[in-house]
Write an enzyme that holds these catalytic residues in place. Structure first.
Site, PDB file in Angstrom:
ATOM      1  N   LYS A  22     185.964  51.678 -35.359  1.00 27.03           N
ATOM      2  CA  LYS A  22     184.600  51.308 -34.946  1.00 27.03           C
ATOM      3  C   LYS A  22     184.627  50.533 -33.628  1.00 27.03           C
ATOM      4  O   LYS A  22     183.841  50.801 -32.725  1.00 27.03           O
ATOM      5  CB  LYS A  22     183.963  50.439 -36.038  1.00 27.03           C
ATOM      6  N   ASN A  23     185.540  49.575 -33.541  1.00 30.17           N
ATOM      7  CA  ASN A  23     185.516  48.684 -32.373  1.00 30.17           C
ATOM      8  C   ASN A  23     186.017  49.349 -31.092  1.00 30.17           C
ATOM      9  O   ASN A  23     185.892  48.787 -30.010  1.00 30.17           O
ATOM     10  CB  ASN A  23     186.312  47.410 -32.660  1.00 30.17           C
ATOM     11  N   CYS A 116     176.341  40.903 -37.395  1.00 26.79           N
ATOM     12  CA  CYS A 116     176.541  40.124 -38.613  1.00 26.79           C
ATOM     13  C   CYS A 116     176.450  38.627 -38.317  1.00 26.79           C
ATOM     14  O   CYS A 116     176.839  38.167 -37.239  1.00 26.79           O
ATOM     15  CB  CYS A 116     177.913  40.420 -39.211  1.00 26.79           C
ATOM     16  N   ARG A 121     177.188  33.621 -31.838  1.00 30.44           N
ATOM     17  CA  ARG A 121     177.892  34.650 -31.059  1.00 30.44           C
ATOM     18  C   ARG A 121     177.289  34.681 -29.659  1.00 30.44           C
ATOM     19  O   ARG A 121     176.520  35.567 -29.309  1.00 30.44           O
ATOM     20  CB  ARG A 121     177.817  36.000 -31.780  1.00 30.44           C
ATOM     21  N   ASP A 306     189.120  39.915 -38.310  1.00 29.47           N
ATOM     22  CA  ASP A 306     188.452  40.908 -39.162  1.00 29.47           C
ATOM     23  C   ASP A 306     189.246  41.240 -40.423  1.00 29.47           C
ATOM     24  O   ASP A 306     188.688  41.762 -41.385  1.00 29.47           O
ATOM     25  CB  ASP A 306     188.203  42.202 -38.363  1.00 29.47           C
ATOM     26  N   ARG A 398     178.365  49.378 -42.030  1.00 33.18           N
ATOM     27  CA  ARG A 398     178.468  49.171 -40.575  1.00 33.18           C
ATOM     28  C   ARG A 398     179.855  49.550 -40.083  1.00 33.18           C
ATOM     29  O   ARG A 398     180.011  49.911 -38.909  1.00 33.18           O
ATOM     30  CB  ARG A 398     178.272  47.687 -40.222  1.00 33.18           C
TER      31      ARG A 398
HETATM   32  C1  UD1 Z   1     184.893  41.829 -31.323  1.00 36.52           C
HETATM   33  C2  UD1 Z   1     184.869  42.751 -32.518  1.00 36.52           C
HETATM   34  C3  UD1 Z   1     184.848  41.944 -33.802  1.00 36.52           C
HETATM   35  C4  UD1 Z   1     186.013  40.961 -33.828  1.00 36.52           C
HETATM   36  C5  UD1 Z   1     186.044  40.122 -32.546  1.00 36.52           C
HETATM   37  C6  UD1 Z   1     187.272  39.240 -32.448  1.00 36.52           C
HETATM   38  C7  UD1 Z   1     183.705  44.696 -31.671  1.00 36.52           C
HETATM   39  C8  UD1 Z   1     182.505  45.547 -31.744  1.00 36.52           C
HETATM   40  N1  UD1 Z   1     183.703  43.586 -32.435  1.00 36.52           N
HETATM   41  O1  UD1 Z   1     183.700  41.075 -31.371  1.00 36.52           O
HETATM   42  O2  UD1 Z   1     184.953  42.859 -34.894  1.00 36.52           O
HETATM   43  O3  UD1 Z   1     185.860  40.127 -34.943  1.00 36.52           O
HETATM   44  O4  UD1 Z   1     186.041  40.965 -31.398  1.00 36.52           O
HETATM   45  O5  UD1 Z   1     188.424  40.000 -32.532  1.00 36.52           O
HETATM   46  O6  UD1 Z   1     184.658  44.989 -30.995  1.00 36.52           O
HETATM   47  N2  UD1 Z   1     182.506  34.051 -27.317  1.00 36.52           N
HETATM   48  C9  UD1 Z   1     181.850  33.138 -26.517  1.00 36.52           C
HETATM   49  N3  UD1 Z   1     181.111  33.608 -25.470  1.00 36.52           N
HETATM   50  C10 UD1 Z   1     180.996  34.948 -25.191  1.00 36.52           C
HETATM   51  C11 UD1 Z   1     181.686  35.855 -26.015  1.00 36.52           C
HETATM   52  C12 UD1 Z   1     182.436  35.373 -27.071  1.00 36.52           C
HETATM   53  O7  UD1 Z   1     181.909  31.931 -26.739  1.00 36.52           O
HETATM   54  O8  UD1 Z   1     180.320  35.313 -24.214  1.00 36.52           O
HETATM   55  C13 UD1 Z   1     183.309  33.542 -28.460  1.00 36.52           C
HETATM   56  C14 UD1 Z   1     182.714  33.997 -29.795  1.00 36.52           C
HETATM   57  O9  UD1 Z   1     181.689  33.166 -30.237  1.00 36.52           O
HETATM   58  C15 UD1 Z   1     183.915  33.971 -30.693  1.00 36.52           C
HETATM   59  C16 UD1 Z   1     185.062  34.351 -29.759  1.00 36.52           C
HETATM   60  O10 UD1 Z   1     184.585  34.126 -28.428  1.00 36.52           O
HETATM   61  O11 UD1 Z   1     184.138  32.675 -31.176  1.00 36.52           O
HETATM   62  C17 UD1 Z   1     185.502  35.798 -29.909  1.00 36.52           C
HETATM   63  O12 UD1 Z   1     184.453  36.649 -29.618  1.00 36.52           O
HETATM   64  P1  UD1 Z   1     184.696  38.102 -29.001  1.00 36.52           P
HETATM   65  O13 UD1 Z   1     186.145  38.341 -28.791  1.00 36.52           O
HETATM   66  O14 UD1 Z   1     183.777  38.252 -27.834  1.00 36.52           O
HETATM   67  O15 UD1 Z   1     184.193  39.012 -30.178  1.00 36.52           O
HETATM   68  P2  UD1 Z   1     183.232  40.245 -30.099  1.00 36.52           P
HETATM   69  O16 UD1 Z   1     183.508  41.050 -28.873  1.00 36.52           O
HETATM   70  O17 UD1 Z   1     181.841  39.819 -30.383  1.00 36.52           O
END
Ligand code: UD1
Length: 417
Positions: A22-23, A116, A121, A306, A398
């Site tokens: 998915k990711n 979720c 986030r 995850d 999802r």
């Molecule tokens: C992706 C994955 C999700 C996985 C996560 C971490 C997808 C669709 N989802 O989510 O399944 O759990 O990586 O491996 O690929 N953060 C900030 N600011 C930002 C962006 C992120 O502070 O602008 C923080 C988030 O709150 C979190 C951490 O960084 O604490 C990791 O987030 P991120 O790696 O961005 O996760 P996702 O891309 O949302």
């Protein structure tokens, strides 16, 4: 509202293919916007999150057709640069459309993404990086109004945390920027490499994906490509946890074992025997697991956040104490109250969960509130005495393609009603 009915304590056996990731699929679907002609994306799982991304592509004017796990996508007819809130709120990863739409059309108007509820986030890293590439982003009334009056221009972007989504958003946007973009402290997840592979097949010039520094030389345009999505390492970990919780032997096919390098040793420490060869994993669990010591979630190549919830569910009936430290998302223990209703002995304090293994769980009516929490409840109910009734199955859908069918083919007593 569908529910899962599970009668636990059935041994699993046999083999199954692991679905596409998915990711990987979600950012690659967004990235198809950059290309000309018809993309063919193989091994794309049928999931509500994927459907949500396809809904956005269709809204933007792209032609999207599906034949089983193959998608045909052409962005030649793209005619809009806005994404309405109803489409944005369906998934968190809709935010990667920001970089893609902006790079392709020079504008993007969209709302903050959904997804979720596993903690705050934020998207500050996405916005900061895109601004560094020359985007003008106005935030008002929950809307992001973005434009690139002088086009996107390559820059050196340093991420304060290796965010997966931000790395993807920047990589996608930088492909059509003028000049060179360098991402420092980039995320290194296999899904980043898969996205870079797809984009490079389209003619992009991305170097270093999978390492902490990624360099992207911008191009004027990209062509289409045929690309196969990598297998889903989190689904593989979830199936391993299902087998671990039931003392079973199963074979997973179509995996990439190097993507599971941080997960395999945790199961091995718990007494499981694992052999990987030629994209195939033979997994054999003892009748009762040993405790998992301490599992800390980290950015890749560390243990994935995850996989924490399904792993913790398997630890509930292990012999001894396991400790989990969740370092990525704050609210990833919300399903634990439901595990406790099934007889688990788990205490949480902030980012730490201490699991005292009990000899058995018992079935109960439980409710999932997020994707991986839902997977954890499936793992727990498979290993529990008696029947469980799991609601909130929409969260499972999802990220897992017909998980109940896969598990019943492996011998579990599980059905969706
Ligand atoms: C992706 C994955 C999700 C996985 C996560 C971490 C997808 C669709 N989802 O989510 O399944 O759990 O990586 O491996 O690929 N953060 C900030 N600011 C930002 C962006 C992120 O502070 O602008 C923080 C988030 O709150 C979190 C951490 O960084 O604490 C990791 O987030 P991120 O790696 O961005 O996760 P996702 O891309 O949302």
């Amino acid at each position: 509202m569908s529910r899962l009915l599970v009668t636990g304590r059935q041994k699993l056996s046999g083999e199954t293919y692991v679905q596409g990731a998915k990711n990987s699929a979600l950012p690659i679907l967004a990235a198809t916007i950059l290309s000309k002609g018809e993309n063919v994306i193989y091994n794309c799982p049928q999931l509500t999150d994927v459907e949500a991304s396809l809904g956005i592509l269709r809204y933007l004017g792209c032609d999207v057709r599906r034949s089983n796990s193959t998608l045909l996508i052409s962005a030649d007819g793209i005619c809009r640069s806005d994404i309405p809130h109803e489409l944005m709120r369906k998934t968190r990863s809709s935010i990667v459309f920001l970089g893609a739409v902006l790079a392709r059309t020079g504008r993007a108007k969209l709302t903050f993404p959904g997804g979720c509820e596993i903690g705050p986030r934020p998207i500050d890293l996405h916005l900061k990086a895109l601004r560094e590439l020359g985007a003008v982003i106005k935030e008002k009334h929950g809307y992001l109004d973005c434009s690139a009056p002088n086009g996107l221009v390559g820059a050196k972007v340093t991420l304060s945390f290796p965010s997966v989504g931000a790395t993807e958003d920047i990589m996608i946007a930088a492909c059509l920027a003028s000049g060179t973009t360098t991402i420092i402290n980039a995320a290194r997840e296999p899904e980043i490499v898969d996205l870079a592979d797809y984009l490079n097949e389209c003619g992009a010039k991305i170097y270093g994906a999978g390492e902490g520094v990624i360099v992207i030389d911008g191009c004027d345009s990209l062509e289409c490509a045929h690309h196969t999505i990598i297998p889903d390492r989190i689904v593989a970990a979830t199936l391993m946890a299902c087998a671990a919780a039931t003392g079973s032997q199963i074979t997973l096919k179509g995996i990439i074992s190097s993507h599971l390098a941080s997960i395999i040793p945790v199961f091995e420490d718990a007494g499981c025997k694992i052999r990987c060869r030629d994209g195939c994993m033979k997994f054999s669990a003892p009748s009762r697991l040993y405790s998992m010591k301490t599992v800390r979630t980290m950015p890749y190549p560390g243990f994935p956040t995850d996989a924490q919830a399904p792993m913790l569910a398997a630890a509930c009936t292990a012999e001894g104490t396991s400790v989990f430290v969740e370092n990525i998302f704050e609210n990833r223990y919300r399903h634990i109250s439901e595990l406790v209703r099934m007889g688990a002995n788990v205490k949480t304090e902030g980012r730490v969960a201490v699991v005292e293994g009990v000899s058995s769980l018992y079935g109960a009516s439980v409710e999932a509130t997020d994707l991986r929490g839902a997977a954890a409840l499936v793992v727990a109910s498979l290993g529990a005495d008696g029947s469980s009734d799991i609601s909130g199955v929409k969260y499972l859908e999802r990220g897992y393609e017909n998980l109940e069918v896969t598990l019943s083919e492996l011998g579990a007593e599980i059905k969706k009603i």
